[in-house]
Design an enzyme around this catalytic site. Sequence first.
Site: not given
Ligand code: PLP
Length: 286
Positions: A50, A149, A182
Amino acid sequence: LLIYYNGEFVPKDKATVSIYDHGFLYGDGVFEGIRAYNGRVFKLDEHVDRLYDSAKAIALEVPITKAEMTEAILETLRKNNLTDAYIRPIVTRGIGDLGLDPRKCPEPSIYIISQEWGAMYGDLYEVGLKAITVGIRRNAPDALSPNIKSLNYLNNILAKIEANAKGGDEAIFLDQNGFVSEGSGDNIFVIKNGKIYTPPTVNNLKGITRATAIELLEERGYEVIVQNLGLFDMYTADEIFVTGTAAEAAPITLLDGRKIGDGSVGPITKAAVAAFEEVTGSIGTP
Ligand code: PLP
C-alpha cells in the site's frame, strides 16, 4: 530509540527533518502505520504494497525496492529491541528549493519511526466509543483520493477537532454524496439483523484491518456485504464497530447522541474483536 533515515540509523533526539523537505513544506509524501505483535509484524507485505501504491499514485518513485523497505522496517524494530510496536514509514518527495514543482527534489527521503504501543482506545473497548458525524467531508475520490495514504491529513484532523469539541471519541466522515465513508483513522462496519455491512473502498482508505476483519468474519460463517450506507443505516444499526491498525477493532455504542442497538457492545462486534485477538495474540495490551 533509533530512527531510520535514508539508510542510516539516527538517535531520536538527533532525528530532524529539513525545513526544505517537501513532505514538511507541502505534505508531499506518503506514509504507513503498521503494528508488531509479539515480535511479528502484522500484515507487513500488505502495508509495504500500500505504501508503494500510495507513492505510485502521487508519481513518487521510492528509491529502494519493496524487499529493501521490508528489511529496513524489520531492522528498525531489531535495532530498537521492539516486539510490540507501532511503525511509521514515511516517504517524502525529498529536499528541494521552495516551490511546488516536484522536479526541485532530486531524491526522496525515507524515514521509519517505531515505538512501543498498545491499543489506542484503552478502556473504551469494553464500553464502546462515542462517535460524532462531522460536517467536514472526506476527500472526493476524483480529488485527492482517500485511497492514497498521503501526508495531507488535515481533513482527518479537522474531523477529530470537530468530534472532540462535541465530546466524541471518534469522528465519522460522510463522503461528498452523503454516503458513510470512514472514521478519522479507521474503517466502518455496521451490523443489522445478523448481517454485516461495510462501505466499498472508493470513498475511504483500503484498510488492511478492514480486509482482515472481512476475512476473519467470513471464515467464522458471517455474511459481509459491501455496499453504500447512509446515516439512517448507522442510526438504526444493531451494532457498529471500526477497524484500523491503531484502533484494532473498536465498538461504537453512541453515535450523534443515539444509542447504537441497546448501547452496549454487541455479540458480532465481540466476535470480531475475539477473532482479531486470535490472530494478533492480544488486543488492547502491548
Ligand atoms: N482510514 C484512514 C483514514 C486511516 O488513516 C487508517 C489507518 O491506517 C484506516 C482507515 C485503517 O486502515 P488500516 O486498517 O490499514 O490501518
